[in-house]
Design a protein around this motif. Structure first.
Motif, PDB file in Angstrom:
ATOM      1  N   ASN A  77      51.424  42.786  42.107  1.00 32.23           N
ATOM      2  CA  ASN A  77      50.820  41.535  42.573  1.00 32.23           C
ATOM      3  C   ASN A  77      50.761  40.594  41.358  1.00 32.23           C
ATOM      4  O   ASN A  77      49.765  40.487  40.662  1.00 32.23           O
ATOM      5  N   VAL A 133      50.872  37.298  41.082  1.00 35.11           N
ATOM      6  CA  VAL A 133      49.948  36.150  41.157  1.00 35.11           C
ATOM      7  C   VAL A 133      48.523  36.628  40.871  1.00 35.11           C
ATOM      8  O   VAL A 133      47.762  35.988  40.140  1.00 35.11           O
ATOM      9  N   GLY A 134      48.171  37.798  41.432  1.00 40.76           N
ATOM     10  CA  GLY A 134      46.838  38.355  41.201  1.00 40.76           C
ATOM     11  C   GLY A 134      46.623  38.670  39.732  1.00 40.76           C
ATOM     12  O   GLY A 134      45.565  38.366  39.156  1.00 40.76           O
ATOM     13  N   THR A 148      46.270  35.453  37.812  1.00 45.26           N
ATOM     14  CA  THR A 148      44.988  34.800  38.115  1.00 45.26           C
ATOM     15  C   THR A 148      43.850  35.452  37.335  1.00 45.26           C
ATOM     16  O   THR A 148      43.032  34.765  36.718  1.00 45.26           O
ATOM     17  N   LEU A 149      43.815  36.777  37.351  1.00 47.16           N
ATOM     18  CA  LEU A 149      42.728  37.466  36.653  1.00 47.16           C
ATOM     19  C   LEU A 149      42.847  37.276  35.138  1.00 47.16           C
ATOM     20  O   LEU A 149      41.843  37.128  34.437  1.00 47.16           O
ATOM     21  N   LYS A 207      44.126  34.619  33.679  1.00 44.89           N
ATOM     22  CA  LYS A 207      43.664  33.240  33.428  1.00 44.89           C
ATOM     23  C   LYS A 207      42.139  33.181  33.447  1.00 44.89           C
ATOM     24  O   LYS A 207      41.515  32.500  32.658  1.00 44.89           O
ATOM     25  N   ARG A 208      41.558  33.927  34.393  1.00 42.53           N
ATOM     26  CA  ARG A 208      40.101  33.932  34.489  1.00 42.53           C
ATOM     27  C   ARG A 208      39.487  34.502  33.214  1.00 42.53           C
ATOM     28  O   ARG A 208      38.526  33.950  32.678  1.00 42.53           O
ATOM     29  N   GLY A 230      40.065  32.046  30.361  1.00 44.09           N
ATOM     30  CA  GLY A 230      39.236  30.856  30.611  1.00 44.09           C
ATOM     31  C   GLY A 230      37.761  31.129  30.401  1.00 44.09           C
ATOM     32  O   GLY A 230      37.019  30.269  29.944  1.00 44.09           O
ATOM     33  N   ARG A 231      37.344  32.347  30.730  1.00 46.16           N
ATOM     34  CA  ARG A 231      35.943  32.719  30.593  1.00 46.16           C
ATOM     35  C   ARG A 231      35.484  32.585  29.141  1.00 46.16           C
ATOM     36  O   ARG A 231      34.469  31.964  28.860  1.00 46.16           O
ATOM     37  N   LEU A 246      37.136  42.041  42.980  1.00 44.65           N
ATOM     38  CA  LEU A 246      38.421  42.519  42.444  1.00 44.65           C
ATOM     39  C   LEU A 246      38.842  43.810  43.116  1.00 44.65           C
ATOM     40  O   LEU A 246      40.004  44.005  43.459  1.00 44.65           O
ATOM     41  N   LEU A 279      44.765  44.423  44.454  1.00 49.10           N
ATOM     42  CA  LEU A 279      45.138  44.570  43.045  1.00 49.10           C
ATOM     43  C   LEU A 279      45.057  46.058  42.695  1.00 49.10           C
ATOM     44  O   LEU A 279      44.110  46.733  43.089  1.00 49.10           O
ATOM     45  N   GLU A 292      46.890  46.717  37.316  1.00 49.11           N
ATOM     46  CA  GLU A 292      46.894  45.247  37.189  1.00 49.11           C
ATOM     47  C   GLU A 292      45.544  44.735  36.686  1.00 49.11           C
ATOM     48  O   GLU A 292      45.492  43.835  35.834  1.00 49.11           O
TER      49      GLU A 292
END
Lengths: 308, 253
Positions: free
Chosen positions: B2, B4-5, B8-9, B11-12, B15-16, B92, B97, B101
């Protein structure tokens, strides 16, 4: 015959010495609104958590649209949106961003998630809060955000674990209406609740669970007819001497000229009672029914109230 | 996969820590500057050169390593524990996921924080005390390996910990002594024999030794051995973190 949306067979789970599930069987058809009804600690959340991968089962099988939730978890989890009982907290990101993250976990890229997220924020009345952090939302808004998060990947099955626990009457009504709308749009809904009126009002079928066992399953109406004890009260102008012979086939108690009948289905029993009484010389002055509820059924089956 | 998953995680996670850079980036930079100013300039008057370099230059690679590994560890450890305690983890675990991942995204997030912090202290050294970086690629390779390895270790600690108290205990009683005893402020040749032998079983020693060589061209023991030790530890810690996540220990019932 198409595969059921959710199929659970022989499911068992123990936490140490506590047997949380003792061989649970449930089948939920596609598009059905199904309620799991039981007191706290009955095993409702454990069933949901096994379906969604948060808890390991001991034995039995769980499938979603015919595919195993363990071996084919990517498929089954993508079909389910879950609004958990516990509200999550995030300190770092605005709620709109959290919805994009949630969509991303389900493999949906931001550009494809945008329309659905905008629509959900609007429908949940959170449009003006899209830049707010979760801690800045009221309890009701958090609950609506929780539901938006469950719907962000447009799942076929929506699981709601005690969605109205601790919410005010107005929000409860809003949520009920929203659930009805989703159901009429073809979504399969699994709702756990210990509010009997909620299950009675919304669900096509319910399973009554207690101490990890499904005790009874069926539509609320069928269950109350089968197991409930509705009542019919008839007020006569006098008590005929030969009353007993007319009412031989009925269960009733008598209090002066007032008769209390215990029946399963008041609708079908009432004409028979009237017919029998009309054979006597007494006149019916008043007649009233009181229907049994799922609560009575629950009490009958478990010997205790749902909130005990 | 996955993808994209996973993205995304990741990036999170990145970003956090960037969203709270005052807690996650600046403190390491400030404390390193203070180490340079206070330890370096004051002790430099008293301690003669070590292996031909000034004391301030000598400690800088160790400071880079300490900053890298503490940031990488605390990123994954605190993020995982926070998600557990604040009920975010079910989001999550109920998504499509895999454990692989989820672990990978966390590790990358922590490794980026470790790398950013390590490189910033490196640049601080370059600008503040003319740190000569003799092998920039080797330096970055060591910073990257240590970031990745300790990010993985942090994930293991975060998954196993059940409270902030437990996590702090693991970090204070295990990680901090390992990094201080790894030779940040001294050459192990300055230690008695028994303490030198103990240093050889401390993984952090090899990482400090390796990066010190790539920056200053001096080392206490074989650089290639240090490099392969860093690779080995990275692989072991990564595999442990992934297997633990896949097992669901302490996060699933």
């Amino acid at each position: 015959m198409p595969d059921p949306a959710i199929h659970i067979a022989g499911l068992t789970k123990s936490y140490g010495d506590v047997q949380a599930l003792q061989g649970v069987d449930i089948s939920i058809a596609k598009g059905e609104f199904f309620g799991l009804l039981g007191p706290n600690g009955a095993g409702k959340t454990t069933i949901i958590n096994i379906l969604t991968g948060l808890v390991f089962k001991d034995n039995g099988s769980t499938s979603v649209f015919g595919r195993d939730t363990v071996t084919d978890y990517r498929f089954t989890r993508s079909k389910i949106g879950i609004a958990a009982q516990e509200l999550s907290v995030d300190w770092f990101f605005p709620i709109e961003k959290l919805l994009y993250f949630q969509a991303g976990y389900y493999g949906i890229e931001p550009k494809n998630a945008m329309n659905n997220i905008n629509d959900l924020l609007s429908r949940m009345g959170l449009e003006n809060k899209r830049g707010s952090r979760l801690r800045q939302l009221s309890g009701g808004m958090k609950r609506r955000f929780q539901l938006a998060k469950a719907l962000v990947h447009d799942p076929d099955i929506i699981i709601l674990d005690e969605p109205t626990a601790g919410v005010d009457v107005e929000l409860r009504r809003d949520l009920w209406q929203y659930l009805r709308d989703m159901h009429s749009n073809g979504k399969t809904i699994l709702l756990t609740t210990h509010y009997i009126e909620e299950a009675e009002m919304l669900c096509e079928n319910v399973a009554i669970i207690d101490e990890g066992k499904i005790l009874k399953e069926g539509s609320p109406k069928a269950l109350t007819q089968e197991l409930g004890k509705a009542g019919i009260t008839v007020q006569l102008n006098h008590t005929p001497a030969d009353l007993v012979q007319y009412l031989a086939g009925f269960t009733y108690t008598q209090e002066k000229n007032r008769l209390h009948f215990v029946v399963k289905d008041p609708d079908s029993a009432m004409p028979k009672i009237i017919h029998e009484l009309s054979k006597s010389d007494a006149h019916i002055q008043n007649i009233a029914t009181n229907s049994s509820s799922l609560e009575d059924v629950f009490l009958d089956i478990t010997g205790k109230g749902i909130n005990e | 996969m996955n993808w994209v998953g996973l993205w995304t995680l990741t990036k999170r996670e990145v970003g956090r820590f960037f969203s709270v850079y005052r807690q996650t980036v600046l403190p390491g930079l400030i404390s390193s500057a203070l180490y340079i100013l206070i330890f370096g300039f004051t002790l430099e008057q008293r301690i003669s050169e070590i292996q031909g370099v000034s004391y301030t230059l000598f400690i800088l690679p160790g400071l880079i390593m300490m900053n890298t590994l503490t940031n990488a560890t605390s990123n994954t450890a605190s993020s995982m524990l926070q998600m557990k305690l604040l009920q975010q983890l079910p989001d999550l675990l109920t998504a499509p996921l895999s454990g692989f991942e989820i672990a990978l995204a966390y590790i990358v997030g922590g490794a980026v924080r470790g790398l950013v912090n390590g490189v910033l202290v490196l640049l601080l050294g370059v600008f503040l005390i003319d740190l000569p970086v003799t092998d920039p690629i080797g330096t970055l390779a060591f910073i990257f390996l240590v970031s990745w390895a300790f990010s993985s270790m942090g994930l293991v600690l975060g998954q196993l910990a059940e409270s902030w108290d437990q996590l702090a205990m693991m970090q204070n009683f295990f990680l901090t002594p390992l990094s201080f005893l790894g030779g940040i402020f001294y050459s192990i040749h300055m230690l008695p024999d028994w303490a030198q032998s103990l240093s050889f079983i401390n993984p952090v020693y090899y990482m400090i030794n390796g990066i010190r060589y790539t920056i200053l061209g001096i080392s206490d023991s074989s650089v290639m051995f240090s490099f392969w030790m860093a690779v080995f530890l990275t692989l072991i810690f990564t595999a442990t973190a992934i297997l633990l996540m896949q097992s669901g220990r302490k996060i699933k019932q």
